[in-house]
Design an enzyme around this catalytic site. Structure first.
Site, PDB file in Angstrom:
ATOM      1  N   GLN A 141      -9.377  -3.676   7.764  1.00 18.21           N
ATOM      2  CA  GLN A 141      -8.667  -3.473   8.730  1.00 18.21           C
ATOM      3  C   GLN A 141      -9.129  -2.327   9.346  1.00 18.21           C
ATOM      4  OE1 GLN A 141      -4.186  -3.768   8.284  1.00 18.21           O
ATOM      5  NE2 GLN A 141      -4.720  -4.192   6.080  1.00 18.21           N
ATOM      6  N   LYS A 174       0.859  -1.025  -0.189  1.00 16.49           N
ATOM      7  CA  LYS A 174       0.001   0.019  -0.130  1.00 16.49           C
ATOM      8  C   LYS A 174       0.989   1.236  -0.054  1.00 16.49           C
ATOM      9  CE  LYS A 174      -0.990   1.409   3.731  1.00 16.49           C
ATOM     10  NZ  LYS A 174      -1.578   2.060   5.151  1.00 16.49           N
ATOM     11  N   THR A 175       1.796   1.412   0.867  1.00 15.55           N
ATOM     12  CA  THR A 175       2.493   2.493   1.202  1.00 15.55           C
ATOM     13  C   THR A 175       3.459   2.748  -0.184  1.00 15.55           C
ATOM     14  OG1 THR A 175       2.673   1.933   3.171  1.00 15.55           O
ATOM     15  CG2 THR A 175       4.339   3.783   2.546  1.00 15.55           C
ATOM     16  N   ASP A 180      -4.452   8.237   2.758  1.00 14.80           N
ATOM     17  CA  ASP A 180      -3.666   6.865   3.307  1.00 14.80           C
ATOM     18  C   ASP A 180      -5.133   6.555   4.342  1.00 14.80           C
ATOM     19  OD1 ASP A 180      -2.271   4.755   3.732  1.00 14.80           O
ATOM     20  OD2 ASP A 180      -0.876   5.974   5.183  1.00 14.80           O
TER      21      ASP A 180
END
Length: 814
Positions: A291, A72-73, A260
């Site tokens: 999550q 993801k990052t 984010d």
DNA sequence: TCATTGTGGGTTTTT
DNA sequence: CCCACAATGA
């Protein structure tokens, strides 16, 4: 924006002036740029097709559903690098929001790596809150603040609310400041100003005075020229709504927006984003609905579930290729999370075939003590095989579970590290010290003044403060101002007056040094001359030395700032904890604080109904609560790279009472094929063994013949007694592994260890042979001074290892 | 102003 | 059961 030619970011800036290219040959240009990027864009290499799509789909709303461990990052940072490299926007035209400072910092760092230079030119990469502050400092007057407004921390908020509640004449026990704070927090999370509160909610608190109290609180904040965290967002939204010209300005500025952890946004943050995205649809949100574990503090999973509906024409990209865990772990996690209904649906997979991969293990123990002992043994076994403690973590549902592990690790001499917990800037002495600094740097900071006016004691008690307060309120002036006026009159008792005068003149003197002395030095002077450090030096309690150390550390870190004001601004937003990886140590933390981390081996204790899923989540939020708990379990399992080991105890002490427990329903939701039920090596006798090894509707049922039919306190006591008899019995039978390790370390002979444990239980109130303050030696932690003694348990401040609790049988006189 | 006793509450936490 | 905090008395 800086245009220093030597600035390495300079070379990535576009060739055009203030407006980014939107029209005129854009297609051709984009194509050319893309071709160029394809050829020589090293940052795109190694991305999988989905990641690449997430990076390259720049126009229009994009939702990247990024499962755990799917990069993801990397996508976020590469996307920014891509925007910059393709000359789509200046660095200052990209808005990138995160939730934590840590995430923001990491992103900055990684972008720097990607484009090979610093990213000082990205002024709008930061947390929601820090970006709001930046905006609000410019337009503060429009929301009733001055540009120099201060940001209150929770402690200040509570004290302010208490005042408001008192002023309304409400019963402080019935309507606590804490409860009020969480209610206001909830309102602000939903972007509700006092006038927007639904009538029902407004009446729900404080005998129907909810709205009034909220208004009063906001009023007090504005008089103090202060904002709480919720206000930062709320005020910005108000600003945008009331001043379309200003909003339009920001809409024009932010050509690309990235968010984010979108699943963690609350309603206020969603509205904030939507306002900005109205002018410009290039918003890319990255998150994972599976999550979302912060619903209880206002996060709306719905934000991510509704993304396609909220942002027309949205493209949804799923990242499901996992680069972290073995297929067993992924299968277990996927199977579990599939039981949730409210989700967008993803299935993690990995291509990495790993023939040696261990299945997820589930183990049953009698009680929490055995749980700690058994996990301790596993850790030592792994350690013996060459695994580092740094690669292991224990993730608990609630922090009270940690104690048992800490105790156990102390006895074993196992190095551990607690992640989370009270942070540096939340400690009392640090807050006090900062209150002094605030008084000097911000003379109107009433809350800071109140905090330290009588710390250390200088005879300025409640009576004096009341008089000062009365004047301040009557005249609508800051407390320091009121205090200094009162010093001119006869209203105060002579003693108090002299003392107050002294304090005020100290403030003035320090203020005079603000310009001349370096901030670190001045801070030290303030703390010394105020008598604050002296106060702790006089203090004979065990915490005092540590507090003095913290103060030293504080003035040291102030030294790294330009000014005290600069330091205060930093601290109010960046409440970072200190300490890096350091020595090899196993990490102990809650499941919540584990999000975003990964470990080779993850231990997951306490999977019992009532604890996990937590009873309160079920009671208060029903099915939604259960689903959030399940997501938490999912987060826990997906932290593991190679080994996930789950424990559940048959008995646990809850609020001091022993209760027999039922295995967590989440255990039933794990896939049979990937899960292995483990008989504890520590021998587990007849308890519950019967249900093991065979799957069935309740494969984790302990089959304890007594459990279902007997639940009287007396019977539970009997069970407990039986457990204790059983545990020591077992130790002698099968605890050899543990003892061998201990004696290998040359600490004690085997039998004595057991004796030590028995001693710990049976004669814990026998007087210790040691006395407080005595200097002792411990095999693992080295030298230290005894801080406190409770029976045979010593609290020792070690010179190197810090404060630990150990059994007295493990220390000796040097 | 400080020390002692009593009471209530006990999930998760960032900014 | 154990902790933190508030009220109470010297």
């Amino acid at each position: 924006m800086p245009h220093d030619p030597s600035d390495p970011t300079r070379r990535i800036e576009p060739h055009f002036e203030t407006e980014a290219p939107v029209s005129g040959g854009i297609a051709a240009r984009a194509l050319a740029a893309r071709q160029q990027a394809m050829q020589n864009a090293p940052y795109l290499e190694g991305l999988n097709p989905e990641q690449r799509a997430a990076v390259e789909t720049l126009e229009g709303p994009v939702l990247v559903l990024a499962g755990a461990g799917t990069g993801k990052t990397r996508v976020l940072t590469t996307r920014i690098a891509h925007i910059l490299t393709e000359n789509r926007a200046f660095p200052g035209q990209i808005l990138a929001v995160t939730f934590t400072n840590k995430a923001a910092r990491e992103m900055k760092e990684r972008i720097g790596h990607l484009i090979g230079g610093n990213v000082e030119g990205m002024p709008w990469l930061g947390t929601f809150h820090s970006i709001c502050v930046k905006i609000l400092r410019r337009h503060a007057e429009l929301v009733g603040l001055k540009s120099s407004f201060t940001i209150l921390d929770t402690d200040d908020q509570l004290r302010l609310m208490k005042q408001v509640i008192q002023a309304e004449g409400l019963d402080e026990k019935r309507w606590t400041a804490r409860a009020f704070a969480s209610i206001i927090d909830g309102w602000k999370n939903r972007a509700l100003t006092p006038d927007q509160l639904p009538e029902g909610e407004a009446r729900g608190f404080g005998n129907g005075k909810g709205r009034k109290l909220y208004e009063e609180y906001q009023d007090r904040l504005s008089v103090l020229n202060a904002a709480d965290f919720g206000d930062l967002l709320l005020h910005t939204i108000t600003l945008f709504r009331k001043h379309p010209d200003i909003l339009a300005d920001y809409q024009r500025r932010f050509r690309y927006m990235l968010v984010d952890e979108y699943q963690d946004t609350n309603i206020a943050q969603y509205l904030w984003l939507r306002l900005l995205a109205q002018g410009n649809p290039n918003i890319c949100c990255v998150g994972d609905d599976d999550q979302s574990i912060y619903g209880w503090r206002g996060a709306e999973v719905d934000n991510i579930l509704r993304f396609e509906h909220d942002f027309k024409g949205a493209v949804v990209i799923r990242l499901e290729r996992n680069y972290r865990s073995t297929s067993h772990i992924l299968a277990a996690a996927s199977h579990l999370i599939a039981h949730n209904e409210g989700r967008l649906g993803k299935t993690l997979f990995t291509d990495l075939a790993d023939p040696d991969a261990e299945r997820v293990q589930v183990a049953n123990v009698w009680d929490s003590e055995e749980e700690a002992r058994s996990i301790g043994e596993e850790i030592e076994a792994l350690q013996a095989k060459g695994h580092r403690l740094n690669d292991m973590a224990i993730l608990v549902r609630a922090s009270f579970q940690m104690r048992e592990f800490e105790d156990r690790f102390v006895t074993l001499g196992l190095n551990y590290r607690v992640i989370g917990g009270p942070r540096f800037y939340e400690r009392m002495e640090i807050r006090d010290a900062m209150a002094y600094l605030r008084c000097v740097a911000q003379p109107a900071d009433d809350l800071a003044f109140e905090r330290i006016v009588n710390t250390p004691k200088r005879g300025l008690g409640e009576a004096t403060l009341k008089i000062v307060h009365a004047l301040a309120r009557a005249e609508r002036i800051p407390l320091t101002e009121a205090a200094s006026r009162l010093c001119q009159t006869e209203e105060l008792k002579p003693k108090a007056r002299t003392s107050l005068k002294g304090l005020l003149s100290d403030f003035d003197r320090w203020r005079g040094q603000l310009e001349t002395l370096p901030p670190g030095e001045l801070a030290e002077i303030i703390l010394d001359e105020s008598g604050y450090t002296e106060m702790w030096r006089q203090d004979r309690s065990a915490e005092a030395p540590g507090r003095l150390d913290n103060l030293k550390e504080l003035s040291h870190s102030i030294g790294e700032f330009e000014s005290i004001a600069g330091f205060l601004e930093h601290v109010s937003l960046v409440m970072d904890r200190d300490g890096g990886p350091g020595d090899d140590a196993i990490s102990l933390m809650t499941l919540h604080s584990a999000k975003g981390l990964e470990f080779d081996t993850v231990f997951l204790p306490g999977w019992e109904e009532g604890l996990f899923p937590h009873q309160r989540a079920l009671d208060e939020s029903g099915r939604a609560g259960l689903e959030e708990e399940r997501r938490l379990a999912y987060v826990g399992i997906t932290r593991a790279k190679r080994r996930a080991k789950i424990w559940f105890a048959s008995n646990r002490r809850i609020h001091g009472l022993w209760q027999s427990t039922v295995p967590s329903r989440f255990l039933e939701e794990l896939p049979e094929d990937q899960v292995e039920i483990v008989e504890q090596g520590s021998g587990y006798g007849g308890y519950g063994g019967g249900g093991f090894g065979s799957y069935g509707p309740s494969r984790f049922d302990n089959r304890d013949p007594f459990r279902s039919s007997y639940s009287t306190p007396g019977w539970q006591r009997a069970q407990k007694a039986r457990a204790e008899a059983g545990s020591s019995g077992r130790s002698s039978g099968s605890g050899f592994a543990g003892r061998a390790t201990l004696s290998e370390r040359g600490r004690r002979e085997g039998p004595k260890t057991i004796e030590g444990e028995l001693v710990a239980k049976s004669v814990s109130d026998a007087p210790s042979q040691f006395s407080t303050g005595e200097r002792v030696f411990h095999m693992k932690f080295g030298y230290g001074h005894i801080a406190t003694i409770e029976g045979n348990k010593l609290t020792i401040d070690f010179d190197k290892a810090g404060r630990k609790r150990v059994l007295d049988s493990f220390v000796e006189r040097p």
